[in-house]
Design an enzyme around this catalytic site. Structure first.
Site, PDB file in Angstrom:
ATOM      1  N   GLY A 463       0.676  -1.162   0.041  1.00 25.61           N
ATOM      2  CA  GLY A 463       0.020  -0.031  -0.529  1.00 25.61           C
ATOM      3  C   GLY A 463       1.156   1.004   0.276  1.00 25.61           C
ATOM      4  O   GLY A 463       2.302   1.437   0.233  1.00 25.61           O
ATOM      5  N   LEU A 464       0.145   2.538   0.332  1.00 26.55           N
ATOM      6  CA  LEU A 464       1.189   3.392  -0.344  1.00 26.55           C
ATOM      7  C   LEU A 464       1.840   3.698   1.489  1.00 26.55           C
ATOM      8  O   LEU A 464       1.396   3.249   2.238  1.00 26.55           O
ATOM      9  CB  LEU A 464      -0.024   4.741  -0.379  1.00 26.55           C
ATOM     10  CG  LEU A 464      -0.594   4.706  -1.631  1.00 26.55           C
ATOM     11  CD1 LEU A 464      -1.919   6.382  -1.681  1.00 26.55           C
ATOM     12  CD2 LEU A 464       0.131   5.355  -2.908  1.00 26.55           C
ATOM     13  N   LYS A 469       0.503   0.168   6.719  1.00 29.49           N
ATOM     14  CA  LYS A 469       1.358  -1.716   6.723  1.00 29.49           C
ATOM     15  C   LYS A 469       1.748  -1.692   7.972  1.00 29.49           C
ATOM     16  O   LYS A 469       1.880  -2.956   8.643  1.00 29.49           O
ATOM     17  CB  LYS A 469       2.289  -1.418   5.587  1.00 29.49           C
ATOM     18  CG  LYS A 469       1.283  -1.506   4.404  1.00 29.49           C
ATOM     19  CD  LYS A 469       2.642  -1.186   2.604  1.00 29.49           C
ATOM     20  CE  LYS A 469       3.358   0.194   3.371  1.00 29.49           C
ATOM     21  NZ  LYS A 469       3.506   1.325   3.325  1.00 29.49           N
ATOM     22  N   SER A 537       6.184  -1.853  -2.004  1.00 28.86           N
ATOM     23  CA  SER A 537       6.193  -2.487  -3.256  1.00 28.86           C
ATOM     24  C   SER A 537       4.896  -2.301  -4.047  1.00 28.86           C
ATOM     25  O   SER A 537       4.111  -2.955  -4.557  1.00 28.86           O
ATOM     26  CB  SER A 537       6.007  -3.929  -2.974  1.00 28.86           C
ATOM     27  OG  SER A 537       4.922  -4.243  -2.254  1.00 28.86           O
TER      28      SER A 537
END
Length: 638
Positions: A463-464, A469, A537
């Site tokens: 995620g951004l 995360k 990623s």
């Protein structure tokens, strides 16, 4: 369009063979392919003496205007002027190249030939009618070139005489086709205005296109890069048989690429065993001296006894193919039953074969439509990309690296059911050309799962930046540990401070960063741990690589917190720095994050608590077979 092959070209004055470039010519049926080819044959001096004059005289007697396409029809019947008729190719010469033109008479037939190896193209000519402009079929042909991985494309805008050689019309078409091809990842090498009928722009500039300063068609073809000659590629000698003569054990096969000579150090793949060539055997004279190159059938003896079997590949130490149990391939399917996920196959790469299972299907399309609409199965005469899990290891190369060892054939019930190109060689332990014997753990997977009450897994949170995360990863780690499990956190930033500290933020470095993360996480998962990866990623392809490496242990979680929420949080101040221009290559500002298309779970941390999000992850791990029911305790503290 019928195809003509001219006699073989002589060597250049310095004694070397002229470079050969294979080009596919594609375009709408009425946009002038045959006319352009006929004109090219004339302009490059590839016609028999007197043939052009004879055809013009015949056309005049019949009261018909002469058409350059007549050349192809006439030459089809000529068998007495040193020309051999062939049904697939046309050959002619430019100043520095031998050109082989490959026609595309039908999408299905052409794709079958290209993908199964009957023909390969180094480049392409895409022809467009100046009056009609970019048509749907033009766009389909662009997609076809993308599908086949053809990167060198010269675009020809034909029939400029029908639009009064308008520079504005040419620019409009040029802009439109450039945008379409660039969107597919194909950059045109040249876009050329021509009148194939009158010769403008084919071999010379004329005053009617005086505003155009780029290359002619012949010059554009002359500038295309040929494929590397087979002898310039690394050594690949697939083993066909092993013979015993007197006290010699001879390993026999044909050199598909590269070359060898007695004394070379070689590696036998996929086992990775090292030896040295003692002698090179041939018939009737043996042994043979001197270097033996691609295309030669030889036998070799080695300086030591090794177990070798049919299908192994002999390569030079240091440039060996990769050993794998996992392949991604683009295939053309021939069987009447559609190919679906989970199907069992027999896969052959050269003489090597292995039982295989289809673990994923992507980009399954009908070549007759050539659209980007994808199906879940690959129908008969359709094309698609598949991930294959092999029951035994094989050695293979991506076809872009070696076309001889980068192709495969698929059998079903003893019949050939498809063929294709190896796109990538992934997963498994990469064999290296040294005598390495991997050491297995002393513990069996079932022993670990009995203790931890879960199976090994790779839980990949993407995620951004600032989406949550790492917060979720740590919460999940604490919860699983409290319940007796064995979680291990692999945070992207943490690994960049150590294992991956040599990597920057270029596309290549980002890909390598993800590959290393996936390799470490997969090793942990195979040893019974739950590896929790928290990494931005951003590239979909990189995450797909991670999934292929981790195989069935992979679980992707998209932490889909909105960008504005992430920037408002900005705990590390990265967004602020990026806005000020002090942080280059920062993901989060712009459209550089590619959203997952098939994540196992999607979580928006702006709409739920950390505990609720952890509950969802835990439930997903339970329903997908990672966590055992009795270990789950949703009341655990986080």
């Amino acid at each position: 369009m019928n195809m003509i092959v001219t006699p073989a070209s002589p060597a250049t004055p310095n004694g070397t063979t002229r470079p050969q470039v294979r080009i596919v010519i594609v375009g709408h049926v009425d946009h002038g392919k045959s006319t352009l080819v006929g004109r090219l044959l004339h302009e490059t001096g590839s016609l028999p003496d007197g043939k052009l004059e004879m055809l013009k005289a015949v056309s005049a007697r019949r009261g018909m205007p002469f058409e350059w396409s007549f050349l192809l029809d006439a030459l089809q019947t000529e068998r007495d002027q040193g020309i051999t008729i062939d049904t697939t190719q046309i050959r002619f010469r430019t100043n520095s190249r031998d050109i082989v033109l490959i026609d595309a008479p039908g999408h299905a037939e052409f794709l079958r030939n290209m993908i199964t190896g009957a023909s390969q193209a180094d480049g392409a000519v895409l022809i467009i009618d100046a009056l009609e402009g970019v048509r749907d079929q033009t766009r389909r042909h662009g997609y076809l070139l993308h599908l086949l991985g053809v990167k060198q494309v010269a675009v020809v805008v034909n029939k400029m005489d029908r639009v009064d050689f308008s520079a504005d019309r040419f620019k409009a078409i040029s802009d439109e086709i450039s945008a379409h091809l660039n969107g597919l990842g194909v950059t045109p090498t040249a876009i050329i205005p021509i009148s194939a009928r009158d010769g403008d722009g084919v071999a010379e500039h004329t005053i009617r296109i005086g505003w155009y300063k780029g290359p002619t068609v012949v010059e554009a073809l002359d500038a295309l890069e040929p494929a590397r000659p087979l002898e310039a590629l690394p050594l690949r000698l697939p083993v066909q048989a092993i013979y015993k003569f007197d006290d010699r054990r001879i390993v026999a096969g044909r050199i598909e690429s590269g070359s060898l000579i007695a004394g070379d150090e070689i590696v036998i793949m996929p086992a990775g065993k090292i030896a040295r060539i003692k002698t090179v055997e041939s018939w009737p004279v043996t042994p043979v001296a001197g270097r033996q190159g691609a295309g030669r059938s030889v036998g070799i003896t080695l300086d030591r006894e090794l177990f070798i079997e049919r299908g192994d590949i002999v390569a030079h130490a240091g440039s060996a193919p990769r050993e794998t149990r996992r392949l991604r391939a683009r295939i053309f399917w021939l069987h009447e039953k559609p190919l679906a996920k989970g199907d069992q196959l027999l896969v052959r790469c050269g003489p090597k074969e292995s039982r295989a299972t289809v673990v994923a299907i992507e980009k399954a399309v009908d070549p007759g439509e050539l659209s980007s609409v994808e199906n879940k199965a690959i129908g008969r005469n359709h094309v698609g990309e598949i991930d294959i899990s092999l029951s035994s290891p094989i050695a293979a190369d991506p076809y872009t690296e070696n076309p001889r060892t980068g192709r495969l054939v698929i059998e079903v019930s003893g019949r050939i059911a498809g063929g294709g190109l190896v796109l990538s060689v992934e997963a498994g332990q990469r064999a290296v050309p040294v005598d390495i014997v991997p050491v297995e753990s002393a513990l069996r997977p079932d022993e670990r799962s009995a203790r931890y009450r879960h199976n090994g897994a790779v839980v990949w949170l993407t995620g951004l930046p600032a989406s949550g995360k790492s917060t979720l990863a740590k919460a999940l780690e604490r919860r699983l540990f409290t319940n007796g499990g064995s979680p291990i956190l692999l945070d992207g930033d943490t690994l960049r401070a150590g294992l991956n500290s040599d990597l920057g933020f270029s596309a290549a470095d980002r890909s390598e960063n993800i590959r290393r993360l996936a390799e470490v996480a997969t090793h942990l998962a195979r040893n019974g741990h739950i590896a929790i990866v928290a990494a931005v990623s951003p590239a979909r392809e990189d995450r797909a690589t991670a999934r292929r490496i981790a195989d069935t242990t992979f679980r992707e979680i998209h932490v889909a917190t909105p960008a504005e929420v992430c920037e408002e949080r900005d705990p590390k101040g990265h967004y602020k720095k990026a806005r000020a221009g002090a942080l280059a290559s920062f993901t989060g500002i712009g459209n550089d994050y590619e959203t997952p298309e098939a994540a196992e779970l999607v979580i928006d941390t702006s709409t739920r608590t950390v505990a609720a999000a952890a509950d969802e992850i835990e439930q997903m791990l339970k329903t997908t077979g990672v966590l055992f029911d009795e270990v789950v305790d949703l009341a655990a503290n986080i």
